[in-house]
Motif scaffolding. Structure first.
Motif, PDB file in Angstrom:
ATOM      1  N   ALA A 114       0.884  -1.315  -0.045  1.00  0.00           N
ATOM      2  CA  ALA A 114      -0.140  -0.189   0.106  1.00  0.00           C
ATOM      3  C   ALA A 114       0.929   1.406   0.064  1.00  0.00           C
ATOM      4  CB  ALA A 114      -0.927  -0.050   1.226  1.00  0.00           C
ATOM      5  N   ARG A 115       1.918   1.113   0.734  1.00  0.00           N
ATOM      6  CA  ARG A 115       2.722   2.536   0.871  1.00  0.00           C
ATOM      7  C   ARG A 115       3.267   2.625  -0.488  1.00  0.00           C
ATOM      8  NH1 ARG A 115       6.255   0.740   5.387  1.00  0.00           N
ATOM      9  NH2 ARG A 115       4.423   0.572   6.368  1.00  0.00           N
ATOM     10  N   VAL A 116       3.805   1.599  -1.387  1.00  0.00           N
ATOM     11  CA  VAL A 116       4.521   1.841  -2.639  1.00  0.00           C
ATOM     12  C   VAL A 116       3.460   2.434  -3.559  1.00  0.00           C
ATOM     13  CG1 VAL A 116       5.406   0.582  -4.552  1.00  0.00           C
ATOM     14  CG2 VAL A 116       6.142   0.107  -2.151  1.00  0.00           C
ATOM     15  N   VAL A 117       2.139   1.658  -3.617  1.00  0.00           N
ATOM     16  CA  VAL A 117       1.120   2.169  -4.393  1.00  0.00           C
ATOM     17  C   VAL A 117       0.626   3.589  -4.421  1.00  0.00           C
ATOM     18  CG1 VAL A 117      -1.108   1.673  -5.160  1.00  0.00           C
ATOM     19  CG2 VAL A 117       0.447  -0.351  -4.863  1.00  0.00           C
ATOM     20  N   LEU A 118       0.443   3.874  -3.037  1.00  0.00           N
ATOM     21  CA  LEU A 118      -0.190   5.189  -2.887  1.00  0.00           C
ATOM     22  C   LEU A 118       0.923   6.282  -3.133  1.00  0.00           C
ATOM     23  CD1 LEU A 118      -2.355   4.125   0.006  1.00  0.00           C
ATOM     24  CD2 LEU A 118      -3.085   4.512  -2.255  1.00  0.00           C
ATOM     25  N   ASP A 119       2.029   6.080  -3.179  1.00  0.00           N
ATOM     26  CA  ASP A 119       3.263   7.052  -3.299  1.00  0.00           C
ATOM     27  C   ASP A 119       3.182   7.418  -4.775  1.00  0.00           C
ATOM     28  OD1 ASP A 119       5.589   8.513  -3.803  1.00  0.00           O
ATOM     29  OD2 ASP A 119       6.444   7.413  -2.064  1.00  0.00           O
ATOM     30  N   PRO A 120       2.686   8.731  -5.088  1.00  0.00           N
ATOM     31  CA  PRO A 120       3.014   9.006  -6.543  1.00  0.00           C
ATOM     32  C   PRO A 120       4.204   8.782  -7.277  1.00  0.00           C
ATOM     33  CG  PRO A 120       2.096  10.954  -5.012  1.00  0.00           C
ATOM     34  CD  PRO A 120       2.864   9.816  -4.291  1.00  0.00           C
ATOM     35  N   ALA A 121       5.343   8.909  -6.609  1.00  0.00           N
ATOM     36  CA  ALA A 121       6.435   8.588  -7.233  1.00  0.00           C
ATOM     37  C   ALA A 121       6.896   7.082  -7.597  1.00  0.00           C
ATOM     38  CB  ALA A 121       7.779   8.875  -6.378  1.00  0.00           C
ATOM     39  N   LEU A 122       5.987   6.181  -7.021  1.00  0.00           N
ATOM     40  CA  LEU A 122       6.149   4.543  -7.298  1.00  0.00           C
ATOM     41  C   LEU A 122       7.701   4.170  -6.991  1.00  0.00           C
ATOM     42  CD1 LEU A 122       3.900   2.958  -7.934  1.00  0.00           C
ATOM     43  CD2 LEU A 122       4.682   2.793 -10.402  1.00  0.00           C
ATOM     44  N   PRO A 123       8.171   4.316  -5.570  1.00  0.00           N
ATOM     45  CA  PRO A 123       9.520   4.015  -5.254  1.00  0.00           C
ATOM     46  C   PRO A 123       9.703   2.563  -5.313  1.00  0.00           C
ATOM     47  CG  PRO A 123       8.095   4.253  -3.266  1.00  0.00           C
ATOM     48  CD  PRO A 123       7.277   4.486  -4.467  1.00  0.00           C
ATOM     49  N   LEU A 124       9.893   2.032  -6.676  1.00  0.00           N
ATOM     50  CA  LEU A 124      10.117   0.560  -6.912  1.00  0.00           C
ATOM     51  C   LEU A 124      11.684   0.601  -7.478  1.00  0.00           C
ATOM     52  CD1 LEU A 124       7.125  -0.647  -8.776  1.00  0.00           C
ATOM     53  CD2 LEU A 124       7.766  -1.345  -6.559  1.00  0.00           C
ATOM     54  N   ASP A 125      12.553  -0.572  -7.045  1.00  0.00           N
ATOM     55  CA  ASP A 125      13.799  -0.877  -7.337  1.00  0.00           C
ATOM     56  C   ASP A 125      13.821  -2.464  -7.482  1.00  0.00           C
ATOM     57  OD1 ASP A 125      16.302  -0.781  -8.339  1.00  0.00           O
ATOM     58  OD2 ASP A 125      17.198  -0.306  -6.522  1.00  0.00           O
ATOM     59  N   PRO A 126      13.058  -3.168  -8.433  1.00  0.00           N
ATOM     60  CA  PRO A 126      12.808  -4.421  -8.167  1.00  0.00           C
ATOM     61  C   PRO A 126      14.239  -5.165  -8.707  1.00  0.00           C
ATOM     62  CG  PRO A 126      11.491  -3.481  -9.960  1.00  0.00           C
ATOM     63  CD  PRO A 126      12.224  -2.727  -9.488  1.00  0.00           C
ATOM     64  N   LYS A 127      14.345  -6.303  -8.143  1.00  0.00           N
ATOM     65  CA  LYS A 127      15.685  -7.297  -8.149  1.00  0.00           C
ATOM     66  C   LYS A 127      15.279  -8.589  -8.107  1.00  0.00           C
ATOM     67  CE  LYS A 127      20.129  -7.005  -8.142  1.00  0.00           C
ATOM     68  NZ  LYS A 127      20.712  -6.813  -9.474  1.00  0.00           N
ATOM     69  N   MET A 128      15.894  -9.555  -8.988  1.00  0.00           N
ATOM     70  CA  MET A 128      15.779 -10.995  -8.872  1.00  0.00           C
ATOM     71  C   MET A 128      16.903 -11.471  -8.137  1.00  0.00           C
ATOM     72  SD  MET A 128      13.285 -12.557 -10.186  1.00  0.00           S
ATOM     73  CE  MET A 128      12.016 -12.711 -11.572  1.00  0.00           C
ATOM     74  N   ILE A 129      16.660 -12.162  -7.123  1.00  0.00           N
ATOM     75  CA  ILE A 129      17.751 -13.044  -6.258  1.00  0.00           C
ATOM     76  C   ILE A 129      17.596 -14.483  -6.392  1.00  0.00           C
ATOM     77  CG2 ILE A 129      18.268 -13.169  -3.898  1.00  0.00           C
ATOM     78  CD1 ILE A 129      17.946 -10.278  -3.632  1.00  0.00           C
ATOM     79  N   VAL A 161      16.044 -21.142  -4.962  1.00  0.00           N
ATOM     80  CA  VAL A 161      14.811 -20.275  -4.677  1.00  0.00           C
ATOM     81  C   VAL A 161      15.174 -18.959  -5.474  1.00  0.00           C
ATOM     82  CG1 VAL A 161      13.198 -19.427  -3.037  1.00  0.00           C
ATOM     83  CG2 VAL A 161      14.638 -21.413  -2.515  1.00  0.00           C
ATOM     84  N   THR A 162      14.440 -18.744  -6.477  1.00  0.00           N
ATOM     85  CA  THR A 162      14.379 -17.350  -7.296  1.00  0.00           C
ATOM     86  C   THR A 162      13.249 -16.589  -6.541  1.00  0.00           C
ATOM     87  OG1 THR A 162      14.935 -18.788  -9.069  1.00  0.00           O
ATOM     88  CG2 THR A 162      14.517 -16.244  -9.208  1.00  0.00           C
ATOM     89  N   VAL A 163      13.904 -15.477  -6.202  1.00  0.00           N
ATOM     90  CA  VAL A 163      12.903 -14.510  -5.581  1.00  0.00           C
ATOM     91  C   VAL A 163      12.811 -13.024  -6.027  1.00  0.00           C
ATOM     92  CG1 VAL A 163      12.533 -13.564  -3.095  1.00  0.00           C
ATOM     93  CG2 VAL A 163      13.502 -15.528  -3.163  1.00  0.00           C
ATOM     94  N   HIS A 164      11.904 -12.411  -6.361  1.00  0.00           N
ATOM     95  CA  HIS A 164      11.793 -11.302  -6.757  1.00  0.00           C
ATOM     96  C   HIS A 164      11.364 -10.172  -5.681  1.00  0.00           C
ATOM     97  CE1 HIS A 164       9.599  -7.865  -8.961  1.00  0.00           C
ATOM     98  NE2 HIS A 164      10.415  -8.057  -9.830  1.00  0.00           N
ATOM     99  N   CYS A 165      12.109  -9.180  -5.518  1.00  0.00           N
ATOM    100  CA  CYS A 165      12.125  -8.226  -4.380  1.00  0.00           C
ATOM    101  C   CYS A 165      11.736  -7.004  -5.005  1.00  0.00           C
ATOM    102  CB  CYS A 165      13.491  -8.088  -3.431  1.00  0.00           C
ATOM    103  SG  CYS A 165      14.373  -9.312  -3.255  1.00  0.00           S
ATOM    104  N   LEU A 166      10.748  -6.144  -4.250  1.00  0.00           N
ATOM    105  CA  LEU A 166      10.386  -4.955  -4.498  1.00  0.00           C
ATOM    106  C   LEU A 166      11.478  -3.945  -4.439  1.00  0.00           C
ATOM    107  CD1 LEU A 166       6.765  -4.333  -3.446  1.00  0.00           C
ATOM    108  CD2 LEU A 166       7.612  -4.642  -5.578  1.00  0.00           C
TER     109      LEU A 166
END
Lengths: 118, 166, 97
Positions: free
Chosen positions: B83-98, B133-138
């Motif tokens: 919710a915090r990410v979605v409601l932020d207008p800047a969309l603070p995402l830095d996704p990474k596969m680990i 285990v392949t993990v996607h992180c926000l």
């Protein structure tokens, strides 16, 4: 039949659940790629549906329909992450690339980077 | 575990589930439910578990139930994080596969790890293949408890180790 | 009469969830990838399940709960099967060649 505190609790649970559903919908529409969208959907939908149904189960009480609604919650908590895994794995194994901020600028390799996948 | 043993076990579980679903119980529910549960158990047993099934003892089931309640509490901060990410207008995402290599060597423990990863904030399990285990992180910071192995440790203390597969 | 009737709240939530479901439909139409569309279908399925339960309680007809249960199971199965079809390209036989 149902007193004020009870009614307020049910109200709160149903409205909170609906709010999480809304956040899930927003995430599905706003996020940039499939993998980030599935984050929003598996968490917010499971929690949203869980809260709404919990409120309804409390409203109905333990006799009769309340128990069936609780069974529905159990089904949902099992199925939501499982469906999320199945879809994410299908997308990953068919080669869908995740979106990254500053695509291409990233050069700091961290140990266990997915790009070394054989 | 023999086939008949499995059939009885599965039919009992299905019958209990049937009783829960038809909750204001009367006699006809019992009369229809029992043969239906036995038939469904036999039918399902013929398709499921053609390979070795994981042996799940009573202690392990108890550990799993407690762990599930623990896990359900985790969904709330996870959804709030989204919710915090979605409601932020800047969309603070830095996704990474680990890719994480888990020391857990049992199927049930690995599946539990995957579910835990999915339901904790900011991480979603994408693939589980052997011990990879392949993990996607926000964003990379969410994977800290996964990389330092504390998540693996928590799972093996709560459900693992006591009973091995039969 | 029941002073604390929550039926209007249920109808309101129901309509709100339907609007949400239609918003999700846009993701299903726009894609851009196939997994996105399957995901949208899955989300709409979850919302529909809750809508069915709300409808049953608002109209005092318990049979809707059974409909919701079966709908939830089917929606889950559809997602699994669609994921498998996407991954292996077929519905029968072993997972790995």
């Amino acid at each position: 039949m149902i007193d004020a505190a009870h009614a307020l609790l049910v109200c709160f649970l149903v409205i909170a659940g609906a709010a999480f559903f809304f956040i899930g919908t927003l995430g599905l529409l706003r996020f940039p790629d499939f993998y980030t969208r599935i984050h929003a959907v598996t968490k917010c939908d499971a929690l949203g549906a869980g809260l709404v149904l919990l409120g309804l189960a409390i409203w109905r009480g333990p006799d009769g329909e309340g128990v069936r609604i609780l069974a529905l919650i159990a089904l949902l908590l099992i199925s939501s992450p499982t469906a999320g895994h199945a879809l994410a794995r299908a997308a990953f194994r068919t080669g869908l690339k995740p979106w990254t901020r500053n695509d291409g600028e990233r050069d700091g390799e961290i140990p266990g980077d997915a790009s070394e996948r054989d | 575990m023999s086939a008949v043993h499995r059939w009885v076990q599965l039919s009992t579980a299905l019958f209990v589930f049937w009783l829960v679903l038809s909750m204001p119980l009367d006699l006809s529910d019992l009369l229809w439910g029992l043969p239906a549960a036995v038939a469904a158990g036999g039918l399902a047993g013929a398709f499921l578990w053609r390979e070795a099934s994981p042996g799940i003892g009573a202690r392990r089931v108890a550990g799993l139930v407690f762990y599930t309640f623990d896990l359900v509490r985790q969904i709330v901060p996870a959804a709030l994080q989204v919710a915090r990410v979605v409601l932020d207008p800047a969309l603070p995402l830095d996704p990474k596969m680990i890719v994480h290599r888990t020391p857990l060597d049992d199927d049930l423990e690995r599946v539990t790890l995957a579910n835990t990863i999915t339901l904790t904030p900011g991480t979603h399990c994408v693939d589980l293949d052997g011990d990879r285990v392949t993990v996607h992180c926000l964003s990379p910071s969410f994977a800290a408890s996964l990389i330092d192995g504390s998540l693996d440790k928590r799972i093996s203390t709560s459900i693992g180790g006591v009973e091995r597969d039969e | 009469m029941n002073e604390w009737s929550l039926i209007p709240l249920f109808w309101g939530t129901l309509i709100f969830l339907l609007i949400n479901a239609f918003a999700c439909l846009w993701r299903g139409l726009a894609g851009p990838t196939l997994p996105d569309r399957i995901l949208a279908a899955n989300v709409i399925g979850t919302k529909t399940m809750v809508v069915l339960v709300l409808l049953g309680l608002a109209r005092e007809q318990g049979i809707w709960l059974d409909v919701a249960l079966v709908y939830g199971l089917l929606s889950f199965t559809v997602t699994l099967v669609a994921g498998r079809l996407l991954e292996t390209g077929r519905l029968k036989g072993a997972w790995k060649q």
